[in-house]
Write a protein that holds these residues in place. Structure first.
Motif, PDB file in Angstrom:
ATOM      1  N   SER A 142      42.816  48.213  48.663  1.00 57.72           N
ATOM      2  CA  SER A 142      41.532  48.159  49.362  1.00 57.72           C
ATOM      3  C   SER A 142      41.294  46.747  49.869  1.00 57.72           C
ATOM      4  N   GLU A 143      40.245  46.592  50.655  1.00 60.85           N
ATOM      5  CA  GLU A 143      39.842  45.285  51.178  1.00 60.85           C
ATOM      6  C   GLU A 143      39.662  44.286  50.036  1.00 60.85           C
ATOM      7  N   GLN A 145      41.962  42.599  48.208  1.00 61.38           N
ATOM      8  CA  GLN A 145      42.867  42.682  47.068  1.00 61.38           C
ATOM      9  C   GLN A 145      44.182  41.934  47.284  1.00 61.38           C
ATOM     10  N   CYS A 200      33.506  54.312  48.248  1.00 62.69           N
ATOM     11  CA  CYS A 200      34.249  53.224  47.602  1.00 62.69           C
ATOM     12  C   CYS A 200      35.721  53.297  48.004  1.00 62.69           C
ATOM     13  N   PRO A 201      36.305  52.182  48.485  1.00 62.61           N
ATOM     14  CA  PRO A 201      37.686  52.213  48.965  1.00 62.61           C
ATOM     15  C   PRO A 201      38.756  52.136  47.874  1.00 62.61           C
ATOM     16  N   ILE A 202      38.366  51.986  46.625  1.00 63.77           N
ATOM     17  CA  ILE A 202      39.348  51.853  45.550  1.00 63.77           C
ATOM     18  C   ILE A 202      39.934  53.225  45.214  1.00 63.77           C
TER      19      ILE A 202
END
Length: 247
Positions: A142-143, A145, A200-202
């Motif tokens: 994700s963004e 990281q 949530c991008p995770i």
């Protein structure tokens, strides 16, 4: 084991103590480490001790390895679990933060494994080293990281290489790569509403192919397996523990 005062580390220490291992809880949070050691020693009538350790300081890690030898008469298992996250977007990520994440997550694992291997080789009794990587060690996630992914990809590669160099000494080296897992510090996510979770991008934060989110004990069980004779013909591999998220 390192980073064992709470979370995945505490869950793993619990499984090891339950299985009859003598365990040294090493963590930068000295008070929490002592509390965890006391709790596990009482619950399982086990030999569990604690020590303050800074995973960014090679001398501190070496001192922990020395202490484990003195306390327990040698090292059979070493678990590198200490690590920190990073959420800074790539273009805002400065050298200092990048270096600090790699110092703890990657160099800390390298130094811990090196010091454990030296002592295992000196005893000529073999042993097992388990490195805790991450889903971020096999894919981008994700963004923000970049530093974390770089460190965990390094742990996966280090695991492979160490297994080659240590196999002749009877030392197995394995990795585990957890996806998102609920721990004491992430349990608040379980209370998020459905829309927040979806946004949530995770990967894995909303569940997995197995229909649930991972928990700390999922990872602890896998580490116990790696450390046991059940995995005696395994080395160099990193087990993906993500409930099929990356499949």
């Amino acid at each position: 084991m390192t980073g064992a005062a709470w979370g995945l580390g505490k869950a793993t220490a619990r499984r090891l103590a339950e299985a009859g291992a003598a365990v040294l809880i090493a963590d930068i949070d000295e008070e929490a480490a002592a509390q965890t050691a006391s709790e596990l020693a009482e619950r399982y009538s086990a030999n569990v001790k604690s020590v303050c350790m800074d995973a960014a300081d090679s001398g501190s890690i070496t001192a922990v390895a020395d202490l484990a030898e003195r306390l327990f008469g040698g090292l059979d298992i070493w678990v590198n679990n200490a690590g920190i996250p990073s959420f800074t977007p790539l273009l805002d990520l400065d050298d200092e933060e990048f270096d600090n994440v790699l110092a703890i997550n990657l160099r800390g694992a390298f130094v811990g494994a090196r010091e454990a291997a030296r002592r295992m080789m000196a005893r000529q009794s073999g042993g097992v080293i388990v490195n805790v990587a991450s889903l971020a060690g096999v894919m981008g996630i994700s963004e923000g990281q970049a530093a974390y992914c770089a460190s965990k990809h390094g742990v996966v590669g280090l695991t492979r290489q160490m297994s080659i160099e240590l196999a002749g000494h009877g030392i197995r080296v394995l990795g585990v790569a957890p996806g998102f897992s609920l721990t004491e510090k992430t349990m608040f996510i379980a209370e998020w509403d459905e829309e927040t979770i979806k946004s949530c991008p995770i990967p894995g934060i909303g569940g997995s192919r197995l229909g649930r989110v991972g928990v700390a004990d999922d990872i602890a069980r896998a580490i116990l397996f790696c450390a046991s004779d059940l995995a005696m013909f395994m080395t160099g591999s990193t087990l993906l523990l993500d409930g099929g998220v990356a499949a």
